[in-house]
Design an enzyme around this catalytic site. Structure first.
Site, PDB file in Angstrom:
ATOM      1  N   SER A 233      48.025 -53.458  48.871  1.00 40.76           N
ATOM      2  CA  SER A 233      48.057 -53.870  47.485  1.00 40.76           C
ATOM      3  C   SER A 233      47.364 -52.834  46.600  1.00 40.76           C
ATOM      4  CB  SER A 233      47.447 -55.264  47.350  1.00 40.76           C
ATOM      5  OG  SER A 233      47.812 -55.865  46.143  1.00 40.76           O
ATOM      6  N   ASP A 345      58.485 -59.184  49.412  1.00 37.94           N
ATOM      7  CA  ASP A 345      57.341 -58.995  48.520  1.00 37.94           C
ATOM      8  C   ASP A 345      57.822 -58.989  47.076  1.00 37.94           C
ATOM      9  OD1 ASP A 345      55.012 -58.301  47.216  1.00 37.94           O
ATOM     10  OD2 ASP A 345      54.497 -56.669  48.585  1.00 37.94           O
ATOM     11  N   HIS A 376      53.840 -60.082  50.708  1.00 33.65           N
ATOM     12  CA  HIS A 376      52.693 -59.242  50.360  1.00 33.65           C
ATOM     13  C   HIS A 376      51.579 -59.447  51.387  1.00 33.65           C
ATOM     14  CE1 HIS A 376      50.898 -56.673  47.329  1.00 33.65           C
ATOM     15  NE2 HIS A 376      49.813 -57.422  47.293  1.00 33.65           N
TER      16      HIS A 376
END
Length: 646
Positions: A233, A345, A376
């Site tokens: 991330s 995602d 994610h």
């Protein structure tokens, strides 16, 4: 030079990469490092204090995690983002083998994060607008303890210390600028954050100053000068940003679900488009949330500047977003890139890996790609043994120069719908070709049909796209659905779908949204995963409070009649350019072209492929009052699909 099995060697600077990368720049640390000749064996085969253990071209776990040295350093950066007249500093926490106190030199695996000190509760921007595109004067508050870009918030979580430190690596946490023990200000991907993370690499290479907690100067005398960066991330975004500077000593990066251009995180097609699950978040919201430094007020003017410059009115590309675009400097990357992303995602959307992978190819950067079926998430517990094996090979090759086959074999691995993995030589797969389907009044077909106008009335402010996509055969006033007949054979989508639509809008919403849908009852992967508590796997050396073990995770699935495979958005005012808006005449028909999110997805035999057109996308776009009329010229509109051979 060939090495005997079990031989212990001194670490050395990794060789320049494959694919024509060329000779890496030599650093002072590299010039002063011990030669790459084998170290002598100690009597009785015991380890020497100044050597790694290499067996079969792999570093071996011979160092004690329990006896590791802990070190804290404040490193000077090249930025003064809080404008106090002093260079910003980043706080770096390091664990390294005890033997580094006795002369052992090691490489370092770094994770830079804005989340180590936690985050605060911050109000989101209002997304329900009035007829003029303005908020109605209230704010939507959301709990940001789980931010749009999620990350860990405790010291040395995960597995890198348990797995890599015993094999002769240091591991380091770094507080990104404006967070935790660092100074400066967070700017959601701004240049100062890149320089903050880069400073950690520079300090390890002897090119930046650092101080211990008592303010005494300290150098990384134990470092080879070489480092890797990895994370998921935001933590997976900073490695790409730093690598694009071409900094010496950064030999490998592992961006997991990372951002390659921040415009594509908070904008799309000239419009304001949210990260999945975080309607109303924007660059300023995220910066406020992670602003956890000791004196947060000093950053108020900087963050207010983000609010002014990010432009939630037009959504246009600008210098603000250009500063946060790492693709433009991809040619400067000198690190081996192991790229990982989830096909489901919708937070950091798949465009980020797709465009970065393409840029790496164009600049002949050594690269590897994993594309999995989850969202994610960290891939480690999904495929634990294979992940650790390949990550180990990657770091050993690039940081210690071991000829272990890390760059041999197919560079791409893709997880299939049945959760098996397919290796291929590139992405999209070689042989992928463009297939054009026309949006005709009676469905999707290879040939154009009669040019008929069809209309919908926008209701996306109150109705989600998931609802609007259901039941494609029924007439629905708030969407237009076009489907193929049942497929005679499976169709493998492998790349970026593209839309070309003749359409007009009459009303306040400027958005045109396209959904690519798989119609057919099936059990499919979702974004989520779940822990399998029936078996705990130990992957490294443990210490009290950290066993070095973890549960595997499994994909969550859903049985349903359809799945939205990809989405794409366009602000009709940006039909000619992302960087400026053009006037729109209500009711006038325009040729609109835009991309959807890249995907690797198989539509099964017997299923139907569909394209659904709507205006407002409730979960992503700004939401203007309902009622905009969108008229599409069927027969003159089309979707172009990248289809791989099967």
């Amino acid at each position: 030079m060939a090495r005997q099995s079990g031989m212990r060697i001194r670490p050395r600077t990794a060789r320049a990469g494959l694919c024509g990368l060329g000779v890496a720049a030599l650093t002072a640390a590299a010039l002063l490092a011990p030669p790459a000749s084998p170290a002598a064996h100690a009597e009785g085969g015991e380890s020497t204090a100044h050597a790694l253990s290499i067996v079969g071209e792999r570093t071996q776990p011979v160092f004690s995690r329990a006896d590791a040295v802990w070190q804290q350093v404040d490193v000077e950066t090249e930025a003064d983002s809080d404008r106090d007249g002093r260079r910003d500093t980043v706080r770096m926490r390091i664990l390294r083998p005890r033997e580094t106190e006795e002369g052992l030199k090691v490489a370092t695996v770094i994770e830079v994060s804005p989340y180590w000190a936690g985050i605060g509760d911050v109000p989101f921007h209002e997304v329900d607008l009035d007829e003029d595109g303005l908020p109605p004067g209230r704010r939507l508050t959301s709990d940001l303890r789980t931010p749009g870009l999620s990350g860990p918030s405790v010291p040395f979580p995960g597995y890198t210390d348990n797995y890599f430190l015993p094999r002769g690596y240091a591991v380091a946490q770094v507080d990104s600028l404006g967070t935790g023990g660092s100074t400066g200000c967070p700017t959601s991907g701004g240049r100062n954050e890149t320089l903050g993370a880069k400073a950690a690499v520079d300090w390890l290479g002897g090119r930046a100053r650092g101080w211990d907690p008592e303010g005494r100067p300290v150098r990384a005398d134990w470092s080879t000068g070489d480092a890797a960066m990895m994370g998921i991330s935001y933590n997976g975004t900073l490695p790409t940003a730093v690598a694009a500077t071409g900094v010496a000593g950064l030999k490998a990066i592992v961006p997991i679900s990372g951002i390659s251009s921040w415009y594509d995180y908070y904008r799309a097609g000239g419009g304001v488009v949210a990260p999945g699950g975080y309607q109303g978040e924007d660059a300023d919201v995220l910066a406020k949330a992670v602003n956890t430094r000791a004196d947060r007020e000093i950053c108020r003017p900087v963050i207010d500047g983000l609010t002014a410059r990010q432009d939630r009115v037009s959504g246009d590309w600008s210098g603000f977003w250009a500063e946060r675009d790492y693709l433009r400097d991809a040619g400067g990357i000198r690190a081996g890139v192991f790229l990982v992303h989830g096909g489901n995602d919708w937070n950091v959307k798949t465009k980020h890996f797709g465009q970065l992978w393409q840029a790496l190819k164009e600049h002949d950067v050594p690269r590897k790609l994993w594309l999995h079926q989850a969202g994610h998430v960290n891939p480690m517990p999904l495929r634990m043994e294979e992940w650790l094996d390949q990550l180990h090979l990657w770091f050993d090759h690039w940081l210690y120069g071991l000829d272990n086959g890390a760059t041999a074999g197919p560079p791409v691995e893709v997880e299939q719908a049945d959760f098996s993995w397919r290796a291929q030589s590139d992405w999209p797969a070689r042989g992928t070709r463009a297939v054009t389907l026309r949006l005709n009044e009676d469905g999707l077909a290879p040939l154009p049909g009669r040019p008929v106008r069809q209309s919908l009335t926008d209701a996306g402010r109150t109705v989600a796209a998931q609802t609007l996509a259901a039941g494609p055969d029924a007439a629905h006033p708030n969407r237009l659905a076009y489907t193929t007949p049942p497929l005679r054979r499976a169709l493998h989508l492998n790349g970026v779908p593209e839309l070309s639509v003749r359409a007009s809008l009459d009303g306040s919403s400027p958005y045109v949204t396209a959904l690519l849908v798989d119609y057919g009852r099936d059990t499919r992967a979702t974004a989520g995963t779940t822990a399998d508590t029936s078996e705990q796997v130990c992957y490294g050396k443990g210490i009290p409070g950290d066993t070095g073990c973890a549960y595997r995770t499994r994909h969550r699935t859903e049985t349903a009649d359809f799945k939205i495979v990809s989405r794409g958005w366009l602000d009709i005012r940006n039909r000619h350019s992302l960087s400026h808006t053009d006037p729109v005449t209500e009711g006038r028909e325009y040729r609109l072209r835009w991309d959807m999110q890249p995907q690797d997805y198989v539509f099964k035999k017997g299923h139907r492929l569909g394209v659904v057109l709507i205006s407002t996308d409730h979960d992503y776009t700004l939401r203007y009052p309902a009622g905009t009329r969108m008229t599409v010229r069927a027969g003159l509109s089309r979707v172009v699909l990248p289809v791989a051979p099967r």
